[in-house]
Design a protein around this motif. Sequence first.
Motif, mmCIF file in Angstrom:
data_model
loop_
_atom_site.group_PDB
_atom_site.id
_atom_site.type_symbol
_atom_site.label_atom_id
_atom_site.label_comp_id
_atom_site.label_asym_id
_atom_site.label_seq_id
_atom_site.Cartn_x
_atom_site.Cartn_y
_atom_site.Cartn_z
ATOM 1 N N SER A 100 0.850 -1.193 0.000
ATOM 2 C CA SER A 100 0.000 0.000 0.000
ATOM 3 C C SER A 100 0.886 1.244 0.000
ATOM 4 O O SER A 100 0.471 2.307 -0.435
ATOM 5 C CB SER A 100 -0.968 -0.013 1.178
ATOM 6 O OG SER A 100 -0.270 -0.089 2.368
ATOM 7 N N LYS A 101 2.120 1.104 0.450
ATOM 8 C CA LYS A 101 3.050 2.232 0.407
ATOM 9 C C LYS A 101 3.207 2.735 -1.031
ATOM 10 O O LYS A 101 3.135 3.924 -1.302
ATOM 11 C CB LYS A 101 4.403 1.799 0.968
ATOM 12 C CG LYS A 101 5.369 2.917 1.242
ATOM 13 C CD LYS A 101 6.700 2.358 1.733
ATOM 14 C CE LYS A 101 6.950 2.703 3.175
ATOM 15 N NZ LYS A 101 8.278 2.256 3.648
ATOM 16 N N TRP A 125 1.722 8.230 10.329
ATOM 17 C CA TRP A 125 2.641 7.177 9.871
ATOM 18 C C TRP A 125 3.837 7.862 9.208
ATOM 19 O O TRP A 125 3.661 8.738 8.366
ATOM 20 C CB TRP A 125 1.929 6.244 8.884
ATOM 21 C CG TRP A 125 2.829 5.190 8.307
ATOM 22 C CD1 TRP A 125 3.729 4.408 8.977
ATOM 23 C CD2 TRP A 125 2.926 4.795 6.931
ATOM 24 N NE1 TRP A 125 4.365 3.558 8.118
ATOM 25 C CE2 TRP A 125 3.895 3.773 6.855
ATOM 26 C CE3 TRP A 125 2.287 5.210 5.754
ATOM 27 C CZ2 TRP A 125 4.240 3.151 5.654
ATOM 28 C CZ3 TRP A 125 2.621 4.591 4.565
ATOM 29 C CH2 TRP A 125 3.594 3.571 4.522
ATOM 30 N N ASN A 175 -1.988 4.288 12.926
ATOM 31 C CA ASN A 175 -0.584 4.165 13.274
ATOM 32 C C ASN A 175 -0.068 5.599 13.428
ATOM 33 O O ASN A 175 -0.170 6.352 12.461
ATOM 34 C CB ASN A 175 0.161 3.442 12.143
ATOM 35 C CG ASN A 175 1.644 3.325 12.381
ATOM 36 O OD1 ASN A 175 2.137 3.703 13.425
ATOM 37 N ND2 ASN A 175 2.358 2.816 11.390
ATOM 38 N N ASP A 204 -6.602 5.499 4.470
ATOM 39 C CA ASP A 204 -5.663 4.377 4.598
ATOM 40 C C ASP A 204 -6.244 3.413 5.636
ATOM 41 O O ASP A 204 -6.168 3.651 6.830
ATOM 42 C CB ASP A 204 -4.293 4.914 5.025
ATOM 43 C CG ASP A 204 -3.253 3.808 5.170
ATOM 44 O OD1 ASP A 204 -3.631 2.625 5.204
ATOM 45 O OD2 ASP A 204 -2.053 4.144 5.271
ATOM 46 N N TYR A 207 -5.222 -1.129 8.659
ATOM 47 C CA TYR A 207 -5.404 -1.851 9.937
ATOM 48 C C TYR A 207 -6.859 -2.271 10.170
ATOM 49 O O TYR A 207 -7.227 -2.622 11.298
ATOM 50 C CB TYR A 207 -4.900 -1.000 11.108
ATOM 51 C CG TYR A 207 -3.401 -0.805 11.090
ATOM 52 C CD1 TYR A 207 -2.553 -1.773 11.625
ATOM 53 C CD2 TYR A 207 -2.820 0.321 10.516
ATOM 54 C CE1 TYR A 207 -1.175 -1.617 11.585
ATOM 55 C CE2 TYR A 207 -1.446 0.488 10.470
ATOM 56 C CZ TYR A 207 -0.628 -0.484 11.011
ATOM 57 O OH TYR A 207 0.741 -0.337 10.973
ATOM 58 N N SER A 238 -0.583 -6.679 4.087
ATOM 59 C CA SER A 238 0.530 -6.794 5.038
ATOM 60 C C SER A 238 0.064 -7.066 6.460
ATOM 61 O O SER A 238 0.722 -7.790 7.192
ATOM 62 C CB SER A 238 1.348 -5.506 5.040
ATOM 63 O OG SER A 238 1.919 -5.307 3.780
ATOM 64 N N LYS A 239 -1.043 -6.452 6.874
ATOM 65 C CA LYS A 239 -1.480 -6.588 8.261
ATOM 66 C C LYS A 239 -2.473 -7.744 8.385
ATOM 67 O O LYS A 239 -2.347 -8.598 9.242
ATOM 68 C CB LYS A 239 -2.106 -5.286 8.767
ATOM 69 C CG LYS A 239 -1.327 -4.032 8.405
ATOM 70 C CD LYS A 239 0.002 -3.879 9.139
ATOM 71 C CE LYS A 239 0.803 -2.732 8.530
ATOM 72 N NZ LYS A 239 2.127 -2.568 9.084
ATOM 73 N N ARG A 247 4.989 -7.702 -0.527
ATOM 74 C CA ARG A 247 4.834 -6.402 -1.180
ATOM 75 C C ARG A 247 3.612 -6.340 -2.091
ATOM 76 O O ARG A 247 3.721 -6.341 -3.321
ATOM 77 C CB ARG A 247 6.111 -6.015 -1.953
ATOM 78 C CG ARG A 247 7.379 -6.033 -1.149
ATOM 79 C CD ARG A 247 7.277 -5.332 0.212
ATOM 80 N NE ARG A 247 6.816 -3.980 0.133
ATOM 81 C CZ ARG A 247 5.875 -3.484 0.969
ATOM 82 N NH1 ARG A 247 5.311 -4.211 1.914
ATOM 83 N NH2 ARG A 247 5.505 -2.233 0.850
HETATM 84 N N1 PLP Z 1 -0.088 2.571 5.962
HETATM 85 C C1 PLP Z 1 0.184 2.480 7.282
HETATM 86 C C2 PLP Z 1 -0.586 3.317 8.225
HETATM 87 C C3 PLP Z 1 1.185 1.606 7.744
HETATM 88 O O1 PLP Z 1 1.440 1.526 9.054
HETATM 89 C C4 PLP Z 1 1.907 0.845 6.791
HETATM 90 C C5 PLP Z 1 2.990 -0.059 7.213
HETATM 91 O O2 PLP Z 1 3.392 -0.143 8.347
HETATM 92 C C6 PLP Z 1 1.587 0.968 5.449
HETATM 93 C C7 PLP Z 1 0.596 1.847 5.065
HETATM 94 C C8 PLP Z 1 2.347 0.223 4.368
HETATM 95 O O3 PLP Z 1 2.032 -1.091 4.257
HETATM 96 P P1 PLP Z 1 2.455 -1.968 2.993
HETATM 97 O O4 PLP Z 1 3.218 -1.125 2.046
HETATM 98 O O5 PLP Z 1 3.270 -3.087 3.541
HETATM 99 O O6 PLP Z 1 1.155 -2.445 2.392
#
Ligand code: PLP
Length: 407
Positions: A100-101, A125, A175, A204, A207, A238-239, A247
């Motif tokens: 998601s990043k 974050w 976060n 976002d 979570y 990821s979560k 990824r």
């Molecule tokens: N958004 C938040 C709030 C996060 O805490 C994180 C990762 O810790 C991400 C996005 C990114 O997650 P990813 O790129 O692994 O999907």
Amino acid sequence: MVFLSGRLEQLAFSQTMAVIERVARKRAEGRDIISLGAGEIGLPIPEPIRRAAAEAALRGEERSPPVEGLAVLRRAIAAKFERDNALAFRPEQVIVGNGSKQVIYNAFAATLNDGEEVVIPAPYWVSYPDIVRLSGGRPRFAQGRIENGYKITPAALDAAITPRTRWLILNSPHNPTGSVYSAEELSELAEILRRHRHVFVLSDDIYEPLTFAPARFATLAAVAPDLAERVLTVNGFSKRFSMIGWRIGYAAGPLALIEAMGRVQSQVTSGVATITQAGALAALAIPRAELDWIGMLFATRRERVVEEASRLPGIAFPRPDGAFYLYLDVAAHIGARTPEGGTIGDDVALADYLLEAFDVVTLPGSYFGTAPALRLSYTCPDEQISEAFARIGRALASLDRTGRRAA
Ligand code: PLP
């Protein structure tokens, strides 16, 4: 000597990733470090996901994947939104990215002109401000207050919006604080957004599965369907499925935005590895009831860490309703003296003291835009959590707070 662009000069190496590397070095030296620093859920990946990915690899599905994601996966994600969030998207309105990043990066890279603003509620974050800067935008922070779980209020949102604002970022569960926006709170923010028609919202929701009853997960596009044309809903694997190392993440929103994000992705990374996508497809097929234990595990741990943290001297924090973080206000310890005669000048120094003298990793609130604070994540096993809190308790008790200067 390397040449750095003006944009890169403003950009730090991800501070949380730097801490992970520092801890790895200390462990290699033989130190018994307990980390409350991780953003990783640390559970095993469900077997059907691994099997589906392995089978895809063995079938030789290694050709270049479509940029926005396999059609079958985009359909499954649209079905997830419908089932879990009552959000109706056509598969073309869904994009799959390398985490998601990257999806968030694609959105800002595709839309921000130099100097345009993104409202980021603080604390935040760590990556949001740097992703905005990398895209030429300017973060505009709206400082949250502990009394309100650090959530942005309608008045604070209204005050942060200018004619140059392009986006607001919402993140719930949050976060680094674990706060959760209720449907009512989102409705109140929606009222403000209706008055500022030039502002898009990036929600976002990564979570989502870690929302602890009686709190209930809510997302803006569902709470305010009339705003859906201005909302990008981001989520990932990821979560929920512990697939951080695979990824893969995704978003859904207005078609023109998704297409623009696809253009960015086509020039930066191309589509996500087909093998990962096969695993993600299997993940979405797992009945939700089979994953409920994860939410329950963290809800139980939340009770424990709240109890442990409440016993620490000189600490205040909002009770988290989701994610796996506690955000401790440590203002009472700033300016205190260590037994060795040093001074805890700020939260970075406090986190350093905890690591160097007590072998416990926490992250300073300065990284997250609200200081002085410490973010603690409770993804490690229960025994380690008790030991970590015992160490933090000893560390804080060792500090001399008499005669400290106010922070
Ligand atoms: N958004 C938040 C709030 C996060 O805490 C994180 C990762 O810790 C991400 C996005 C990114 O997650 P990813 O790129 O692994 O999907």
